[in-house]
Scaffold this active site. Structure first.
Site, PDB file in Angstrom:
ATOM      1  N   GLU A  98       1.153  -1.314   0.177  1.00 38.22           N
ATOM      2  CA  GLU A  98       0.199  -0.073   0.074  1.00 38.22           C
ATOM      3  C   GLU A  98       0.585   1.077  -0.339  1.00 38.22           C
ATOM      4  OE1 GLU A  98      -2.587   1.390  -1.023  1.00 38.22           O
ATOM      5  OE2 GLU A  98      -4.323   1.411   0.913  1.00 38.22           O
ATOM      6  N   ASP A  99       0.156   1.974  -0.754  1.00 44.75           N
ATOM      7  CA  ASP A  99       1.565   3.868  -0.758  1.00 44.75           C
ATOM      8  C   ASP A  99       1.658   4.352   0.395  1.00 44.75           C
ATOM      9  OD1 ASP A  99      -1.398   4.217  -0.824  1.00 44.75           O
ATOM     10  OD2 ASP A  99      -1.369   5.878  -2.001  1.00 44.75           O
ATOM     11  N   ASP A 102      -2.704   5.907   6.761  1.00 43.59           N
ATOM     12  CA  ASP A 102      -3.096   7.642   6.884  1.00 43.59           C
ATOM     13  C   ASP A 102      -4.468   7.003   7.905  1.00 43.59           C
ATOM     14  OD1 ASP A 102      -3.915   9.980   7.195  1.00 43.59           O
ATOM     15  OD2 ASP A 102      -5.417  10.002   6.211  1.00 43.59           O
ATOM     16  N   SER A 103      -5.575   7.019   8.420  1.00 47.35           N
ATOM     17  CA  SER A 103      -6.181   6.574   9.531  1.00 47.35           C
ATOM     18  C   SER A 103      -6.388   4.921   9.891  1.00 47.35           C
ATOM     19  CB  SER A 103      -7.997   6.748   9.063  1.00 47.35           C
ATOM     20  OG  SER A 103      -8.707   5.859   7.773  1.00 47.35           O
ATOM     21  N   GLY A 104      -5.558   4.411   9.274  1.00 47.61           N
ATOM     22  CA  GLY A 104      -5.681   3.212   8.785  1.00 47.61           C
ATOM     23  C   GLY A 104      -6.665   2.176   8.568  1.00 47.61           C
ATOM     24  N   LYS A 130       1.528   7.842   8.677  1.00 44.72           N
ATOM     25  CA  LYS A 130       1.445   8.931   8.875  1.00 44.72           C
ATOM     26  C   LYS A 130       0.762   8.637  10.437  1.00 44.72           C
ATOM     27  CE  LYS A 130      -0.587  11.617   5.755  1.00 44.72           C
ATOM     28  NZ  LYS A 130      -1.720  12.414   5.349  1.00 44.72           N
ATOM     29  N   PHE A 151      -0.467  16.417   4.020  1.00 46.13           N
ATOM     30  CA  PHE A 151      -0.969  15.642   2.458  1.00 46.13           C
ATOM     31  C   PHE A 151       0.277  15.309   1.364  1.00 46.13           C
ATOM     32  CE2 PHE A 151      -3.341  14.975  -1.019  1.00 46.13           C
ATOM     33  CZ  PHE A 151      -4.333  13.968  -1.182  1.00 46.13           C
ATOM     34  N   ASP A 158      -1.180  11.091  -5.298  1.00 44.35           N
ATOM     35  CA  ASP A 158      -2.582  11.732  -5.796  1.00 44.35           C
ATOM     36  C   ASP A 158      -2.693  13.044  -5.324  1.00 44.35           C
ATOM     37  OD1 ASP A 158      -4.653   9.871  -4.970  1.00 44.35           O
ATOM     38  OD2 ASP A 158      -5.669  10.810  -6.408  1.00 44.35           O
ATOM     39  N   ARG A 164      -0.089  12.073  -9.558  1.00 46.93           N
ATOM     40  CA  ARG A 164       1.346  10.839  -9.057  1.00 46.93           C
ATOM     41  C   ARG A 164       2.583   9.967  -9.939  1.00 46.93           C
ATOM     42  NH1 ARG A 164      -3.052   7.375  -6.707  1.00 46.93           N
ATOM     43  NH2 ARG A 164      -4.742   8.261  -7.967  1.00 46.93           N
TER      44      ARG A 164
END
Ligand code: 5GP
Ligand code: MG
Length: 179
Positions: A98-99, A102-104, A130, A151, A158, A164
């Site tokens: 995965e890139d 964040d929140s997971g 993060k 961000f 993107d 990207r």
């Protein structure tokens, strides 16, 4: 669209060091085993291409597309399967690529879903993390870099479909007044 300017957060050389280190860990951990590497489109495509070329254990490649961001910079918390995998992961060692976490929520939903297909093992490799933004307890097994709550775009990531292709990871900033 609002004009934005870019500031480099992580340059391409640092990214390659990170990929080398991750591939080294993966090659060591899976020695003598075959893995199915599942890239989560579209954000992982460049990271995936770099990573798998450094993986030396027998490897099958597949992709899935899930969406939880709808063109903005806020997490909706909803994960939709847009394209499922083609291979059967039953009894196989699966490595999700995965890139960014964040929140997971994306990864935790995805892991729950893939566990129902009974893989022999299921691990996650993310380029960027993060940790401050986590809304659910999830930890990737392989983490390229932890970053602050900003961000980022580039290296596959993107903003509304753009940026990207930037070779470095960049931060978007408002472009002082120009509209
Ligand atoms: P999560 O479910 O962990 O909140 O979100 C993960 C997904 O949100 C990532 O796969 C990515 O598509 C998107 N995302 C989270 N943070 C960023 C960011 O800083 N930049 C970009 N471009 N996408 C992000
Ligand atoms: Mg994504």
């Amino acid at each position: 669209m609002t004009h934005m300017v870019k500031r480099v957060m992580i340059d391409r050389a640092k990214i390659q060091e990170m990929v080398d280190r991750l591939a080294g860990e993966i090659n060591r951990d899976y020695e003598g085993q075959e893995i199915i590497v599942v890239g989560i489109l579209k954000g992982s495509f460049i990271f995936m291409a770099d990573l798998v070329r450094k993986i030396t254990v027998p490897t099958l490649i597949d992709f899935m597309s899930v969406s939880s961001y709808y063109g903005g910079t806020k997490t909706s918390g909803i994960v939709k399967i847009v394209k499922d995998m083609d291979v059967n992961i039953n009894g196989k060692n699966v490595l999700i690529v995965e890139d960014i976490v964040d929140s997971g929520l994306t990864l935790s939903n995805l892991k729950d879903l893939l566990y129902t297909k009974d893989p022999a093992s299921l691990k996650v490799c993310v380029a960027f993390d993060k940790p401050d933004r986590r809304k659910t307890e999830i930890r990737a097994d392989y983490v390229g870099m932890s970053i602050p709550d900003e961000f980022i775009v580039g290296y596959g990531l993107d903003y509304a479909g753009r940026y990207r292709n930037l070779p470095d990871v960049c931060i978007l900033e408002p472009d002082g007044g120009k509209k």
